[in-house]
Write an enzyme that holds these catalytic residues in place. Structure first.
Site, PDB file in Angstrom:
ATOM      1  CE  LYS A 149      51.277  77.839  45.897  1.00 48.33           C
ATOM      2  NZ  LYS A 149      50.347  77.890  47.040  1.00 48.33           N
ATOM      3  CE  LYS A 208      50.808  71.722  40.833  1.00 46.45           C
ATOM      4  NZ  LYS A 208      50.538  71.959  42.225  1.00 46.45           N
ATOM      5  CE  LYS A 237      43.569  76.826  42.235  1.00 43.34           C
ATOM      6  NZ  LYS A 237      42.605  76.982  43.313  1.00 43.34           N
TER       7      LYS A 237
END
Ligand code: TYM
Length: 330
Positions: free
Chosen positions: A112, A193, A196
């Site tokens: 992240k 994957k 969002k």
């Protein structure tokens, strides 16, 4: 019955197909056998900088999507994590049991922050809040997608460590991760994957999107230069992803799909997958429409869910406080 818990972050207006097939479909299935707790993890969402009004709206939209997707709020507790303050309280205790090195091995923090999310202490300790979510409810089973596996492992380690240090207090949970559907891939980049933040608009299927757009995105999904419809993740990631999406929604096994598509082209496969996805999404969107028309009903669902959750959370926290040696408040 044994308890089950799983949560989703209110970090966008719409869930995507990965959230739905990797998690929500199993939440709905398992609520028949388990006492189920499904929080919208709004405290986790504070690790992403968001306008307060936007966060409020997304929290409601996320809860409504749990229900529109088939969670029955009469049987299962749908609630906001922040409405049960014990989550944050137990997270602190989990922080005090976690070594810095152990937290530093969490791959999601690295992923992240590499993608630009700000490296706050909150993001760093995110897995310990997640462990608290799970352990507060004596959860037996946690249905999640593949990307949460490492967080489940640290949760189990923390429960075992707590019990070793302070005596048997916490239930050690089992992950429930279904092969195939636990990792739905980006339609344009089927080796990553669906997510969002990481997926392009054409690679992502949002449940709240216009069904015609969804069908179009599926028809333009990336496949390969062969012509055979066969499940082979290594060599045929795009086709395999389409087969998994079809199979999870239609209930037809991947092998049976391979047989029925033998000798047919990718165009046929894509068309059928689009039909199956749209057939699931249309009633979902209709139920969302009804839920959004009746905000008082959604408030009632969240209030009764939080009340049920608080009862369990308070009793676990009382045990935890006693075990670690915090004085009773009197
Ligand atoms: P979140 O909000 O990112 O995702 C919600 C759920 O969707 C699953 N998922 C996927 N499954 C299959 N394919 C995909 N492409 C895909 N993308 C997402 C996730 O695995 C997850 O099950 N940390 C959690 C939220 C959380 C939680 C918890 C979960 C907080 N506390 C306690 C379980 C128990 C998260 O960020 O999920």
């Amino acid at each position: 019955p044994p308890r089950i818990l799983s949560g989703m972050q209110p970090t966008s207006d719409s869930l995507h197909l990965g959230n739905y097939l990797g998690a929500l479909v199993n939440w709905v299935k398992l609520q028949d056998e388990y006492d189920a707790y499904y929080p919208v993890v709004d405290l986790h969402a504070l690790t992403v900088q968001t306008e307060p009004a936007v966060l409020r709206n997304r929290t409601r939209l996320t809860a409504a999507q749990f229900v529109a997707g088939g969670v029955d709020p009469e049987r299962s507790a749908v609630f906001c994590q922040s409405h049960v303050p014990e989550h944050a309280e137990l997270a602190w205790i989990m922080n005090c049991l976690t070594s810095f090195g152990e937290a530093n091995r969490m791959t999601q923090f690295k992923d992240k922050t590499a993608k630009g999310q700000s490296a706050t202490v909150g993001l760093f300790t995110y897995p310990m809040l997640m462990a608290a979510d799970i352990l507060l409810y004596d959860t037996a089973v946690v249905p999640v997608g593949e990307d949460q596996r490492q967080h489940l492992e640290i949760t189990r380690d923390l429960a075992e460590r707590f019990n070793t240090r302070f005596g048997e207090t916490l239930v050690v949970p089992e992950p429930y991760i279904v092969k195939g559907s636990a990792k739905i891939m980006d339609l344009q980049d089927p080796t990553s994957k669906m997510s969002k933040t990481g997926s392009s608009p054409k690679g992502l299927i949002d449940l709240m999107q216009d069904p015609a757009r969804i069908a179009k995105n599926i028809r333009s999904a990336v496949t390969d230069t062969e012509a055979e419809i066969r499940y082979d993740v290594e060599n045929k990631a795009g086709v395999s992803n389409l087969l998994v999406i079809h199979s999870t929604l239609s209930g037809t096994s991947v092998e049976d799909l391979e047989t029925s598509f033998a000798g047919r082209g990718y165009g046929d496969l894509k068309k059928e997958v689009a039909d199956v996805v749209v057939a699931a999404i249309e009633p979902f969107q209709a139920r969302m429409g009804q839920l959004l028309d009746d905000p008082a009903e959604l408030d009632r669902i969240l209030a009764s869910g939080a009340e049920r959750a608080r009862t369990v959370a308070q009793s676990t926290m009382a045990r935890v406080r006693e075990s670690v040696g915090l004085l009773p408040a009197g």
